[in-house]
Design a protein around this motif. Structure first.
Motif, PDB file in Angstrom:
ATOM      1  N   LEU A 149       0.824  -1.230   0.242  1.00  0.00           N
ATOM      2  CA  LEU A 149       0.059  -0.172   0.000  1.00  0.00           C
ATOM      3  C   LEU A 149       0.912   1.342   0.012  1.00  0.00           C
ATOM      4  O   LEU A 149       1.791   1.393   0.885  1.00  0.00           O
ATOM      5  N   MET A 150       0.796   1.993  -1.048  1.00  0.00           N
ATOM      6  CA  MET A 150       1.551   3.216  -1.221  1.00  0.00           C
ATOM      7  C   MET A 150       0.623   4.509  -0.813  1.00  0.00           C
ATOM      8  O   MET A 150      -0.330   4.674  -1.199  1.00  0.00           O
ATOM      9  N   LEU A 151       1.081   5.368   0.115  1.00  0.00           N
ATOM     10  CA  LEU A 151       0.358   6.556   0.303  1.00  0.00           C
ATOM     11  C   LEU A 151       0.928   7.687  -0.382  1.00  0.00           C
ATOM     12  O   LEU A 151       2.114   7.944  -0.221  1.00  0.00           O
ATOM     13  N   ASN A 152       0.076   8.849  -0.796  1.00  0.00           N
ATOM     14  CA  ASN A 152       0.634   9.909  -1.370  1.00  0.00           C
ATOM     15  C   ASN A 152       0.957  10.845  -0.239  1.00  0.00           C
ATOM     16  O   ASN A 152       0.596  10.574   0.937  1.00  0.00           O
ATOM     17  N   ALA A 153       1.395  11.927  -0.526  1.00  0.00           N
ATOM     18  CA  ALA A 153       1.972  13.128   0.572  1.00  0.00           C
ATOM     19  C   ALA A 153       0.558  13.415   1.045  1.00  0.00           C
ATOM     20  O   ALA A 153      -0.303  13.623   0.576  1.00  0.00           O
ATOM     21  N   ARG A 154       0.648  13.801   2.610  1.00  0.00           N
ATOM     22  CA  ARG A 154      -0.500  14.319   3.384  1.00  0.00           C
ATOM     23  C   ARG A 154      -1.805  13.579   3.328  1.00  0.00           C
ATOM     24  O   ARG A 154      -2.856  13.771   3.077  1.00  0.00           O
ATOM     25  N   SER A 155      -1.409  12.093   3.335  1.00  0.00           N
ATOM     26  CA  SER A 155      -2.426  11.108   3.592  1.00  0.00           C
ATOM     27  C   SER A 155      -2.511  10.303   4.731  1.00  0.00           C
ATOM     28  O   SER A 155      -1.404  10.377   5.276  1.00  0.00           O
ATOM     29  N   ALA A 156      -3.575   9.706   4.947  1.00  0.00           N
ATOM     30  CA  ALA A 156      -3.886   9.013   6.205  1.00  0.00           C
ATOM     31  C   ALA A 156      -4.758   7.790   6.127  1.00  0.00           C
ATOM     32  O   ALA A 156      -5.881   7.807   5.247  1.00  0.00           O
ATOM     33  N   LEU A 265       4.869  12.293 -10.241  1.00  0.00           N
ATOM     34  CA  LEU A 265       4.425  13.165 -11.623  1.00  0.00           C
ATOM     35  C   LEU A 265       3.002  13.325 -11.494  1.00  0.00           C
ATOM     36  O   LEU A 265       2.097  12.587 -10.818  1.00  0.00           O
ATOM     37  N   TYR A 266       2.526  14.622 -12.163  1.00  0.00           N
ATOM     38  CA  TYR A 266       1.212  14.812 -12.307  1.00  0.00           C
ATOM     39  C   TYR A 266       1.179  15.085 -13.804  1.00  0.00           C
ATOM     40  O   TYR A 266       1.831  15.845 -14.658  1.00  0.00           O
ATOM     41  N   VAL A 267       0.341  14.379 -14.697  1.00  0.00           N
ATOM     42  CA  VAL A 267       0.444  14.657 -16.226  1.00  0.00           C
ATOM     43  C   VAL A 267      -0.948  14.951 -16.316  1.00  0.00           C
ATOM     44  O   VAL A 267      -2.099  14.591 -16.387  1.00  0.00           O
ATOM     45  N   ALA A 268      -0.867  16.143 -17.116  1.00  0.00           N
ATOM     46  CA  ALA A 268      -1.936  16.841 -17.474  1.00  0.00           C
ATOM     47  C   ALA A 268      -2.213  17.003 -19.271  1.00  0.00           C
ATOM     48  O   ALA A 268      -1.265  17.055 -19.867  1.00  0.00           O
ATOM     49  N   SER A 269      -3.246  16.899 -19.632  1.00  0.00           N
ATOM     50  CA  SER A 269      -3.885  16.899 -21.012  1.00  0.00           C
ATOM     51  C   SER A 269      -5.114  17.999 -21.023  1.00  0.00           C
ATOM     52  O   SER A 269      -6.028  17.219 -20.733  1.00  0.00           O
ATOM     53  N   ASN A 270      -4.808  19.086 -21.434  1.00  0.00           N
ATOM     54  CA  ASN A 270      -6.020  19.931 -21.672  1.00  0.00           C
ATOM     55  C   ASN A 270      -6.664  19.946 -19.880  1.00  0.00           C
ATOM     56  O   ASN A 270      -7.916  19.796 -20.020  1.00  0.00           O
ATOM     57  N   THR A 271      -6.036  19.902 -18.951  1.00  0.00           N
ATOM     58  CA  THR A 271      -6.444  19.722 -17.545  1.00  0.00           C
ATOM     59  C   THR A 271      -6.593  21.163 -16.966  1.00  0.00           C
ATOM     60  O   THR A 271      -5.804  22.175 -17.210  1.00  0.00           O
ATOM     61  N   LEU A 273      -6.165  24.173 -14.544  1.00  0.00           N
ATOM     62  CA  LEU A 273      -5.046  24.545 -13.480  1.00  0.00           C
ATOM     63  C   LEU A 273      -5.400  24.163 -12.386  1.00  0.00           C
ATOM     64  O   LEU A 273      -4.530  23.613 -11.381  1.00  0.00           O
ATOM     65  N   GLY A 274      -6.732  24.220 -11.694  1.00  0.00           N
ATOM     66  CA  GLY A 274      -7.109  24.004 -10.515  1.00  0.00           C
ATOM     67  C   GLY A 274      -6.828  22.936  -9.896  1.00  0.00           C
ATOM     68  O   GLY A 274      -6.556  22.159  -9.139  1.00  0.00           O
ATOM     69  N   ASP A 275      -6.634  21.747 -10.980  1.00  0.00           N
ATOM     70  CA  ASP A 275      -6.882  20.383 -10.652  1.00  0.00           C
ATOM     71  C   ASP A 275      -5.188  20.030 -10.670  1.00  0.00           C
ATOM     72  O   ASP A 275      -4.783  19.241  -9.799  1.00  0.00           O
ATOM     73  N   VAL A 276      -4.384  20.756 -11.199  1.00  0.00           N
ATOM     74  CA  VAL A 276      -3.249  20.581 -10.947  1.00  0.00           C
ATOM     75  C   VAL A 276      -2.658  21.190  -9.635  1.00  0.00           C
ATOM     76  O   VAL A 276      -1.615  20.613  -9.002  1.00  0.00           O
ATOM     77  N   VAL A 277      -3.113  22.346  -9.366  1.00  0.00           N
ATOM     78  CA  VAL A 277      -3.067  23.002  -7.731  1.00  0.00           C
ATOM     79  C   VAL A 277      -3.473  21.895  -6.865  1.00  0.00           C
ATOM     80  O   VAL A 277      -2.678  21.648  -5.921  1.00  0.00           O
ATOM     81  N   ASP A 278      -4.671  21.331  -7.063  1.00  0.00           N
ATOM     82  CA  ASP A 278      -4.850  20.391  -5.994  1.00  0.00           C
ATOM     83  C   ASP A 278      -3.952  19.206  -5.877  1.00  0.00           C
ATOM     84  O   ASP A 278      -3.536  18.624  -4.706  1.00  0.00           O
ATOM     85  N   ALA A 279      -3.278  18.711  -7.002  1.00  0.00           N
ATOM     86  CA  ALA A 279      -2.181  17.594  -7.099  1.00  0.00           C
ATOM     87  C   ALA A 279      -0.995  18.096  -6.361  1.00  0.00           C
ATOM     88  O   ALA A 279      -0.171  17.371  -5.763  1.00  0.00           O
ATOM     89  N   LEU A 280      -0.696  19.266  -6.387  1.00  0.00           N
ATOM     90  CA  LEU A 280       0.514  19.895  -6.027  1.00  0.00           C
ATOM     91  C   LEU A 280       0.483  20.395  -4.359  1.00  0.00           C
ATOM     92  O   LEU A 280       1.594  20.228  -3.786  1.00  0.00           O
ATOM     93  N   LEU A 305       5.960  16.554  -8.989  1.00  0.00           N
ATOM     94  CA  LEU A 305       5.459  16.851  -7.572  1.00  0.00           C
ATOM     95  C   LEU A 305       6.527  17.122  -6.766  1.00  0.00           C
ATOM     96  O   LEU A 305       6.230  18.008  -5.581  1.00  0.00           O
ATOM     97  N   ASP A 306       7.624  16.368  -6.747  1.00  0.00           N
ATOM     98  CA  ASP A 306       8.678  16.632  -5.794  1.00  0.00           C
ATOM     99  C   ASP A 306       9.530  18.114  -5.879  1.00  0.00           C
ATOM    100  O   ASP A 306      10.458  18.122  -5.029  1.00  0.00           O
ATOM    101  N   ARG A 307       9.091  18.752  -6.989  1.00  0.00           N
ATOM    102  CA  ARG A 307      10.027  19.897  -7.151  1.00  0.00           C
ATOM    103  C   ARG A 307       8.885  20.841  -7.173  1.00  0.00           C
ATOM    104  O   ARG A 307       8.674  21.546  -8.164  1.00  0.00           O
ATOM    105  N   PRO A 308       8.192  21.260  -6.120  1.00  0.00           N
ATOM    106  CA  PRO A 308       7.048  22.090  -6.100  1.00  0.00           C
ATOM    107  C   PRO A 308       7.163  23.472  -6.559  1.00  0.00           C
ATOM    108  O   PRO A 308       6.490  24.153  -7.356  1.00  0.00           O
ATOM    109  N   GLU A 309       8.250  24.086  -6.155  1.00  0.00           N
ATOM    110  CA  GLU A 309       8.653  25.300  -6.343  1.00  0.00           C
ATOM    111  C   GLU A 309       9.126  25.279  -8.097  1.00  0.00           C
ATOM    112  O   GLU A 309       8.822  26.474  -8.357  1.00  0.00           O
ATOM    113  N   GLN A 310       9.676  24.560  -8.353  1.00  0.00           N
ATOM    114  CA  GLN A 310      10.060  24.498  -9.954  1.00  0.00           C
ATOM    115  C   GLN A 310       8.802  24.630 -10.866  1.00  0.00           C
ATOM    116  O   GLN A 310       8.421  24.986 -11.729  1.00  0.00           O
TER     117      GLN A 310
END
Length: 335
Positions: A149-156, A265-271, A273-280, A305-310
């Motif tokens: 079982l893998m957890l994403n960041a900030r998960s419980a 990674l977060y892969v976006a295709s005509n997504t 931007l709010g969804d990208v922000v949610d993932a980040l 995702l591991d380089r959020p500032e970039q």
């Protein structure tokens, strides 16, 4: 102790549980001060210093932020985009929130949080072991029957045991379950959310809590959905769906994978931007928010995702949006 005196140099050092309890109380005091709208620039800098002072302080602040539900801006931030961002009503767009006395109480040195939408306890089940991840942390845990079982960041997630059956109750964030074929497996691997269950005898699937309910993608074999109201559906490899307590919506689109976060990674295709922000968001400390107008911008690309500032810089360089940092713990994206 008033909020403006939190973290004064020279106070006695505390460790362990005392340190965590003290950080929890101080987080409440800072939140009340922030809620009052009277914080000066010096006090906002003091809040930043308090957050940076210890891991306990950061953990207490983020736990408080995740537990409350109304955002108020610090005084003195006179910026239209920031004010607009604070008015966004979607919970996934708003952090650092405060609802008042009904949301929290400090008693006997401990902090009690009211949590909305949490998974209910299973009847007859023993208290389970919690598995959690911090900001920016992905982690793989051993699950029952040789599964992982893998957890994403900030998960419980909580491993709830009833007899020989393990149910993994996702309380926050996202998980990825990989259950290899086991001829000796008697009971299915089971994941529960606030909306229902996912089960498989052999398969790999990702589960994410979203504002619409529970999102699932099957990458290998199959997973069965059972909503709390009794509706059922089987998803096979390559299929996706969102479900709530009553309804299952299959996703017929062949878009980017929902489980690319397992690779950072977060892969976006005509997504949007709010969804990208949610993932980040789980990969950044503090407040990351976006205005309604900016959230509607469409974007395609691969975001790390591991380089959020970039990634934030990448967003600003490629889209007609502004990324402004009011402090290390406060970032606003506006059109």
């Amino acid at each position: 102790m008033s909020a403006r005196h939190v973290g004064v140099v020279g106070e006695p050092a505390v460790t362990g549980r005392d340190s965590a309890a003290r950080s929890a109380q101080e987080a409440v005091q800072w939140a009340v001060q922030l809620r009052s709208g009277t914080m000066s620039a010096n006090e906002r800098h003091a809040l930043d210093r308090w957050l940076a002072a210890s891991a306990d302080n950061q953990a207490a602040w983020h736990k408080l932020a995740d537990s409350l539900s109304a955002l108020v801006a610090p005084a003195g931030v006179d910026h239209a985009a920031f004010r607009s961002a604070l008015l966004v009503k979607e919970p996934s767009r708003r952090r650092f929130v405060l609802t008042g006395v009904s949301a929290l109480a400090v008693a006997s040195g401990g902090l009690w949080f009211w949590r909305q939408g949490a998974v209910d306890a299973l009847p007859g089940a023993a208290p389970g072991v919690w598995m959690r991840t911090a900001i920016g942390e992905r982690r793989t845990f051993e699950a029952s029957g040789g599964s992982s079982l893998m957890l994403n960041a900030r998960s419980a997630v909580q491993d709830i045991v009833s007899g020989d059956v393990h149910t993994y109750a996702l309380d926050k964030g996202a998980l990825y379950m990989d259950a290899p074929a086991q001829p000796s497996r008697v009971t299915p691997v089971s994941v529960r959310t606030r909306d229902g269950y996912l089960q498989t005898q052999s398969g790999a699937f990702g589960v994410t809590l979203v504002k619409q309910g529970t999102r699932v993608q099957v990458d290998r074999a199959y997973a069965d959905i059972l909503t709390l109201s009794g509706n059922r559906a089987r998803l096979r490899a390559g299929e996706r769906a969102v479900f709530d307590r009553n309804t299952i919506w299959r996703d017929a689109a062949h878009g980017p994978s929902f489980t690319s976060w397992t690779q950072g990674l977060y892969v976006a295709s005509n997504t949007p931007l709010g969804d990208v922000v949610d993932a980040l968001e789980p990969y950044l400390p503090g407040l990351l928010t976006i205005t309604d107008e900016a959230a509607q911008h469409r974007v395609s690309g691969v975001f790390h995702l591991d380089r959020p500032e970039q990634t934030l810089q990448q967003i600003q360089d490629t889209l007609d949006v502004h990324v402004e940092r009011f402090s290390r713990y406060m970032t606003v994206i506006s059109a």
